[in-house]
Design an enzyme around this catalytic site. Structure first.
Site, PDB file in Angstrom:
ATOM      1  N   ARG A  84       0.839  -1.206   0.000  1.00 37.70           N
ATOM      2  CA  ARG A  84       0.000   0.000   0.000  1.00 37.70           C
ATOM      3  C   ARG A  84       0.875   1.258   0.000  1.00 37.70           C
ATOM      4  O   ARG A  84       0.442   2.326  -0.449  1.00 37.70           O
ATOM      5  CB  ARG A  84      -0.917   0.027   1.220  1.00 37.70           C
ATOM      6  N   SER A 132       5.868  13.525  16.035  1.00 42.68           N
ATOM      7  CA  SER A 132       4.560  14.181  16.038  1.00 42.68           C
ATOM      8  C   SER A 132       4.683  15.700  15.973  1.00 42.68           C
ATOM      9  O   SER A 132       3.821  16.379  15.400  1.00 42.68           O
ATOM     10  CB  SER A 132       3.782  13.777  17.299  1.00 42.68           C
ATOM     11  N   TRP A 156      13.263   7.216   9.166  1.00 40.68           N
ATOM     12  CA  TRP A 156      12.060   6.408   8.958  1.00 40.68           C
ATOM     13  C   TRP A 156      11.294   6.848   7.711  1.00 40.68           C
ATOM     14  O   TRP A 156      10.070   6.973   7.729  1.00 40.68           O
ATOM     15  CB  TRP A 156      11.137   6.446  10.183  1.00 40.68           C
ATOM     16  N   GLU A 364       2.421   8.061  10.113  1.00 42.84           N
ATOM     17  CA  GLU A 364       1.650   9.226   9.671  1.00 42.84           C
ATOM     18  C   GLU A 364       0.672   9.734  10.740  1.00 42.84           C
ATOM     19  O   GLU A 364      -0.493   9.993  10.476  1.00 42.84           O
ATOM     20  CB  GLU A 364       0.923   8.912   8.363  1.00 42.84           C
TER      21      GLU A 364
END
Length: 385
Positions: A84, A132, A156, A364
């Site tokens: 995906r 974040s 990452w 995400e």
């Protein structure tokens, strides 16, 4: 909202399912064992038009929207969720963002290759000490008059060492926080001063490449600034509201894979003279999985419908992403219980399901961040974009 599929949507769904079963499924064990990324899969997806969602046809888009996209991605992800990332990394990340904010020259130069799968895309936000809190990033792009000079590192990054084209978010006004970040298009094959380091020490998602990027006096042309200077934070948030649909769809599909596998096993495995599916405890576990799986799927459909109708979708996208990862993790845990000792064996896919499910809780936007987005919009503290 009517989620009954049209004939065209059913065709897209069948095409994606057949592709995944033919091109991906036979190689899952081999690719997992070798942590192997097969780039040709991306090109084949592009050949079928499965990367051009919500992109204008003049740049190679397929003329279809979000609902068709999630239907296709769902089928691919149900077979192997690692793949995906190719859709988000190409279409919903760089291609869609360049289409929204890019100049005509940038659109013509970069989008066709991304939707054709001949160029591999990525986007780089996260740093070793910046997750974040996006506005705390340190990678700095200095204006040198006729070019940008970039120094810093990213961590990452999905597809970071295998991509051709990527979006890079960097500070252009130190001390300005979110108001001092800009977005750049990076041609990795023709940019000196960039070191790309594969990250192999991952719990799961092994065939999906992940990287560290190091920029040491990397020279980027002035025309590769995407959108207005110092508006990168807004661009990043707009992009994430799209790419998070990949996470939402992938997690819902992984939940479905766990359910389907568990149902099949419960009908095949016998104990005390009958299939274990005949026992109420197993039935209760499957009922829980079915409820969560259906809820996750229809949250994805709802978010896609809102996007297709140009309605505010940020809250719905976060709800789909958050609940999808909860359904995937719980479904993988339940599958391992239903499979019993075999669930802990590499003979069956339960271990892969659980390893891959856990990454959805951080990718995400962590689950905590999505809870803040959902509640913040509900409380009226922030707009629902």
């Amino acid at each position: 909202m009517d989620f009954a599929l049209t004939e065209d949507q059913q065709m897209i769904q069948d095409m994606a399912r057949n592709f995944a079963l033919k091109e991906i499924a036979p190689f899952i064990e081999q690719d997992e064992e070798n942590h192997f990324y097969r780039r040709e899969i991306l090109t084949k997806l592009g050949d079928l038009g499965l990367l051009g969602w919500s992109i204008p046809e003049e740049y190679g888009g397929n003329g279809m929207g979000w609902m068709e996209a999630v239907l296709a991605l769902y089928e691919i992800s149900k077979v192997h969720t690692s793949w995906r990332l190719s859709v988000s990394g190409n279409c919903w990340g760089p291609a869609m963002t360049i289409n929204q904010y890019g100049t005509e020259e940038q659109k013509q130069k970069y989008i066709p290759g991304l939707v054709a799968g001949t160029s591999v895309g990525s986007f780089a936000i996260t740093e070793a000490n910046t997750g974040s809190d996006v506005a705390s990033m340190k990678t700095f792009a200095e204006d040198k008059g006729d070019h940008w000079l970039i120094n810093g590192s990213k961590m990452w990054i999905s597809g970071g060492h295998t991509c051709d084209i990527g979006l890079l978010y960097a500070v252009t006004d130190k001390g300005a926080g979110a108001k001092g970040i800009s977005c750049f298009i990076i041609d990795y094959n023709n940019t000196s001063g960039v070191t790309r380091i594969p990250i192999h020490s991952k719990v799961g998602m092994w065939p999906a490449p992940t990287s560290e990027l190091v920029f040491e006096n990397a020279v980027v042309p002035k025309e590769n600034l995407l959108g207005p200077l110092n508006k990168g934070f807004q661009i990043c948030m707009w992009m994430l509201n799209n790419t998070r649909m990949g996470c939402a769809t992938g997690s819902a599909a992984l939940s479905a894979a766990c359910l389907e596998g568990s149902v099949q096993y419960a009908n095949e495995r016998t104990q005390f003279g009958k299939p274990i599916g005949k026992y109420q405890m197993i039935q209760a576990q499957l009922a829980e999985m079915k409820l969560e799986d259906e809820a996750a799927k229809y949250l994805v459909y709802h978010a896609a419908w809102l996007k297709d109708n140009n309605l505010p979708s940020q809250q719905a996208t976060s709800m789909a992403k958050l609940y999808g990862c909860m359904a995937a993790v719980h479904g993988a845990n339940m599958a391992m219980k239903i499979y019993g000792s075999y669930g802990y064996s590499t003979e069956y896919p339960c271990g892969r399901w659980l390893r891959d499910a856990k990454q959805f809780e951080t990718l995400e936007g962590t689950s905590n961040i999505h809870m803040q987005i959902i509640s913040g919009i509900e409380l009226g503290y922030q707009p629902n974009r």
